[in-house]
Write a protein that holds these residues in place. Structure first.
Motif, PDB file in Angstrom:
ATOM      1  N   PHE A  74       0.790  -1.229  -0.042  1.00 38.47           N
ATOM      2  CA  PHE A  74      -0.005   0.104   0.016  1.00 38.47           C
ATOM      3  C   PHE A  74       0.869   1.337  -0.070  1.00 38.47           C
ATOM      4  O   PHE A  74       2.317   1.099   0.402  1.00 38.47           O
ATOM      5  CB  PHE A  74      -0.786   0.073   1.214  1.00 38.47           C
ATOM      6  N   VAL A  75       0.339   2.380  -0.451  1.00 33.48           N
ATOM      7  CA  VAL A  75       0.768   3.672  -0.246  1.00 33.48           C
ATOM      8  C   VAL A  75      -0.017   4.544   0.681  1.00 33.48           C
ATOM      9  O   VAL A  75      -0.981   4.732   0.316  1.00 33.48           O
ATOM     10  CB  VAL A  75       0.835   4.357  -1.784  1.00 33.48           C
ATOM     11  N   ARG A  76       0.778   4.874   1.657  1.00 34.32           N
ATOM     12  CA  ARG A  76      -0.103   5.641   2.707  1.00 34.32           C
ATOM     13  C   ARG A  76      -0.236   7.021   2.497  1.00 34.32           C
ATOM     14  O   ARG A  76       0.427   7.561   1.585  1.00 34.32           O
ATOM     15  CB  ARG A  76       0.590   5.682   4.029  1.00 34.32           C
ATOM     16  N   ARG A  77      -1.517   7.525   2.586  1.00 35.84           N
ATOM     17  CA  ARG A  77      -1.941   8.902   2.227  1.00 35.84           C
ATOM     18  C   ARG A  77      -1.185   9.997   3.247  1.00 35.84           C
ATOM     19  O   ARG A  77      -1.765  10.683   3.864  1.00 35.84           O
ATOM     20  CB  ARG A  77      -3.519   8.862   2.313  1.00 35.84           C
ATOM     21  N   HIS A  78       0.150   9.993   2.954  1.00 40.66           N
ATOM     22  CA  HIS A  78       0.727  10.865   3.878  1.00 40.66           C
ATOM     23  C   HIS A  78       2.056  11.371   2.844  1.00 40.66           C
ATOM     24  O   HIS A  78       2.731  10.497   2.323  1.00 40.66           O
ATOM     25  CB  HIS A  78       1.389  10.283   5.029  1.00 40.66           C
ATOM     26  N   PRO A  79       2.438  12.657   2.969  1.00 37.71           N
ATOM     27  CA  PRO A  79       3.335  13.186   2.114  1.00 37.71           C
ATOM     28  C   PRO A  79       4.809  12.453   2.107  1.00 37.71           C
ATOM     29  O   PRO A  79       5.467  12.341   1.123  1.00 37.71           O
ATOM     30  CB  PRO A  79       3.511  14.578   2.391  1.00 37.71           C
ATOM     31  N   ASP A  80       5.081  12.159   3.410  1.00 39.82           N
ATOM     32  CA  ASP A  80       6.343  11.320   3.589  1.00 39.82           C
ATOM     33  C   ASP A  80       6.603  10.110   2.820  1.00 39.82           C
ATOM     34  O   ASP A  80       7.356   9.604   2.240  1.00 39.82           O
ATOM     35  CB  ASP A  80       6.670  11.340   5.003  1.00 39.82           C
ATOM     36  N   GLN A  81       5.185   9.224   2.980  1.00 48.90           N
ATOM     37  CA  GLN A  81       5.306   8.027   2.122  1.00 48.90           C
ATOM     38  C   GLN A  81       5.019   8.084   0.736  1.00 48.90           C
ATOM     39  O   GLN A  81       5.515   7.212  -0.101  1.00 48.90           O
ATOM     40  CB  GLN A  81       4.311   6.875   3.225  1.00 48.90           C
ATOM     41  N   TYR A  82       4.110   8.887   0.427  1.00 48.32           N
ATOM     42  CA  TYR A  82       3.701   9.280  -0.915  1.00 48.32           C
ATOM     43  C   TYR A  82       4.926   9.586  -1.711  1.00 48.32           C
ATOM     44  O   TYR A  82       5.184   9.319  -2.805  1.00 48.32           O
ATOM     45  CB  TYR A  82       2.706  10.204  -0.900  1.00 48.32           C
ATOM     46  N   SER A  83       6.078  10.327  -0.980  1.00 50.98           N
ATOM     47  CA  SER A  83       7.002  10.789  -1.938  1.00 50.98           C
ATOM     48  C   SER A  83       7.819   9.497  -2.344  1.00 50.98           C
ATOM     49  O   SER A  83       8.562   9.662  -3.599  1.00 50.98           O
ATOM     50  CB  SER A  83       7.889  11.538  -0.973  1.00 50.98           C
ATOM     51  N   PHE A  84       7.766   8.487  -1.674  1.00 58.10           N
ATOM     52  CA  PHE A  84       8.905   7.272  -2.302  1.00 58.10           C
ATOM     53  C   PHE A  84       7.931   6.683  -3.580  1.00 58.10           C
ATOM     54  O   PHE A  84       8.736   6.120  -4.347  1.00 58.10           O
ATOM     55  CB  PHE A  84       8.525   6.223  -1.059  1.00 58.10           C
ATOM     56  N   PHE A  85       6.502   6.722  -3.360  1.00 55.61           N
ATOM     57  CA  PHE A  85       6.017   6.273  -4.445  1.00 55.61           C
ATOM     58  C   PHE A  85       6.247   6.911  -5.776  1.00 55.61           C
ATOM     59  O   PHE A  85       6.493   6.464  -6.851  1.00 55.61           O
ATOM     60  CB  PHE A  85       4.193   6.205  -4.222  1.00 55.61           C
ATOM     61  N   ASP A  86       6.165   8.339  -5.570  1.00 53.44           N
ATOM     62  CA  ASP A  86       6.573   9.141  -6.887  1.00 53.44           C
ATOM     63  C   ASP A  86       7.712   9.282  -7.169  1.00 53.44           C
ATOM     64  O   ASP A  86       7.961   9.416  -8.218  1.00 53.44           O
ATOM     65  CB  ASP A  86       5.985  10.806  -6.185  1.00 53.44           C
ATOM     66  N   GLU A  87       8.790   9.126  -6.317  1.00 54.33           N
ATOM     67  CA  GLU A  87      10.317   8.688  -6.474  1.00 54.33           C
ATOM     68  C   GLU A  87      10.073   7.468  -7.517  1.00 54.33           C
ATOM     69  O   GLU A  87      11.059   7.508  -8.592  1.00 54.33           O
ATOM     70  CB  GLU A  87      11.068   8.635  -5.525  1.00 54.33           C
ATOM     71  N   ALA A  88       9.665   6.514  -7.302  1.00 50.90           N
ATOM     72  CA  ALA A  88       9.686   5.384  -8.080  1.00 50.90           C
ATOM     73  C   ALA A  88       9.120   5.358  -9.182  1.00 50.90           C
ATOM     74  O   ALA A  88       9.478   4.738 -10.349  1.00 50.90           O
ATOM     75  CB  ALA A  88       8.713   3.990  -7.063  1.00 50.90           C
TER      76      ALA A  88
END
Length: 249
Positions: free
Chosen positions: A192-206
């Motif tokens: 999952f991708v948690r709806r929080h800027p810190d964790q979303y940033s990893f998804f965007d980077e990927a």
């Protein structure tokens, strides 16, 4: 999947055939098959979803990919899998998944249903030292698969967790880890991708890293139209996240 050090390969078989294989008590020296399935959304495994409940605190409302599931209609083919992030894992004692990070910058939870499993995690800060083994086990035969027996061969301190039936293990984004079945085991996992800027940033980077990939898993060149579709998809995902943060904070 057989993760033998000299002959890693996959083999298609029915679930019943795999269960028969496990009951034969395969020897480690022969290489171990580890069965995984991501097809819980297709028959006959979709029948299991009626009993699928996320363990607290992993709520569906906190998962960006669940809340914005409609984005799957715009996702390029190589990223369709992120909207079906549920897996079943089953394997005999001694089988394992090799050192890896979870895909697309996601986090994951793993619930052990039967048996027991050993997880060994490493901090993201040492990923540059592990990268060669993460991407190509043949390049580091002194590490693969010997580190399953002795994690000290990786030259970094790991965090070891043993999960028994009923336990749930959380894998943070970008944390390298491997998993070994200590006995015949069955587990279910959801990324999952948690709806929080810190964790979303990893998804965007990927997603950004995927834009620069020239070849797919089979070594075939990825068409330019698919790369362009990926870039458009990333832009849509960023817009959706901005709306999400503005409306649902």
């Amino acid at each position: 999947q057989n993760f033998g050090p000299r002959d890693p390969r996959t083999q298609i078989m029915t679930v019943q055939k795999f269960i028969d294989y496990m009951q034969e008590k395969p020897l480690k020296s022969e290489g171990m098959f580890y069965w995984s399935s991501q097809i819980l959304h297709e028959p006959p495994f979709d029948q299991l979803l009626s009993n699928f409940n996320r363990p607290p605190p992993f709520r569906a409302s906190d998962d960006f990919l669940t809340k914005w599931r409609g984005l799957r209609f715009m996702a390029p083919s190589l990223l369709q899998f992120i909207f079906y992030f549920r897996w079943l894992f089953m394997g005999p004692a001694g089988s394992y998944s090799r050192l890896h990070v979870d895909p697309a910058g996601s986090a994951a939870w793993n619930a052990c249903l039967e048996g027991s499993k050993r997880f060994v995690f490493f901090e993201p800060s040492v990923m540059h030292d592990l990268h060669e083994d993460l991407s190509n086990p043949a390049a580091c035969r002194h590490l693969f698969p010997e580190y399953v027996v002795d994690p000290k061969l990786i030259c970094h301190n790991g965090l070891e967790i043993v999960a028994s039936a009923g336990d749930v293990v959380y894998a943070p984004p970008r944390w390298p880890h491997f998993v070994e079945n200590l006995e015949a085991s069955l587990s279910v996992t959801e990324n999952f991708v948690r709806r929080h800027p810190d964790q979303y940033s990893f998804f965007d980077e990927a997603l950004g890293s995927a834009e620069s990939v020239e070849f797919d898993a089979s070594g075939s060149t990825i068409p330019a139209c698919e790369i362009n579709r990926l870039k458009r998809f990333r832009s849509l995902v960023r817009l959706a996240f901005s709306i999400d943060q503005a409306l649902y904070k």
